[in-house]
Scaffold this motif. Sequence first.
Motif, PDB file in Angstrom:
ATOM      1  N   SER A   9      13.379 -12.333  12.166  1.00  0.00           N
ATOM      2  CA  SER A   9      13.549 -10.953  12.604  1.00  0.00           C
ATOM      3  C   SER A   9      14.340 -10.108  11.612  1.00  0.00           C
ATOM      4  N   GLY A  72       8.778 -10.036  13.207  1.00  0.00           N
ATOM      5  CA  GLY A  72       9.427 -11.023  14.065  1.00  0.00           C
ATOM      6  C   GLY A  72       8.466 -11.930  14.809  1.00  0.00           C
ATOM      7  N   LYS A  73       7.165 -11.706  14.645  1.00  0.00           N
ATOM      8  CA  LYS A  73       6.157 -12.497  15.358  1.00  0.00           C
ATOM      9  C   LYS A  73       5.480 -13.467  14.388  1.00  0.00           C
TER      10      LYS A  73
END
Length: 103
Positions: A9, A72-73
């Motif tokens: 992130s 962040g994924k």
Amino acid sequence: MDKVIRFASDKGVVIFSKSSCCLCYTVNILFQELGVNPMVYEIDQDPDCREIERALLRMGCATAVPAVFVGGKFIGSTNEVMSLHLSGSLIPLVRPYLQQPQS
């Protein structure tokens, strides 16, 4: 796993990598050629390398590295990234993180 999530992130595009991995290098170069400056986290430079590898595998990585996160994924490893790129779906994912406009 918290360490992985925190690093993933930190920046728009994050690649968990090993310094001796040629596929990691290839994925990194792909993003740079698209105009994205990814944060590359070399897990073999971290004393918690094994723990990070296990966390990445638990998150769904087929192989521990390269593991690519966008916004962040987790989006995948080499196969998934290349498939997204070839289908034209990668640039829309990384567009917010481009350093220069793509035509």
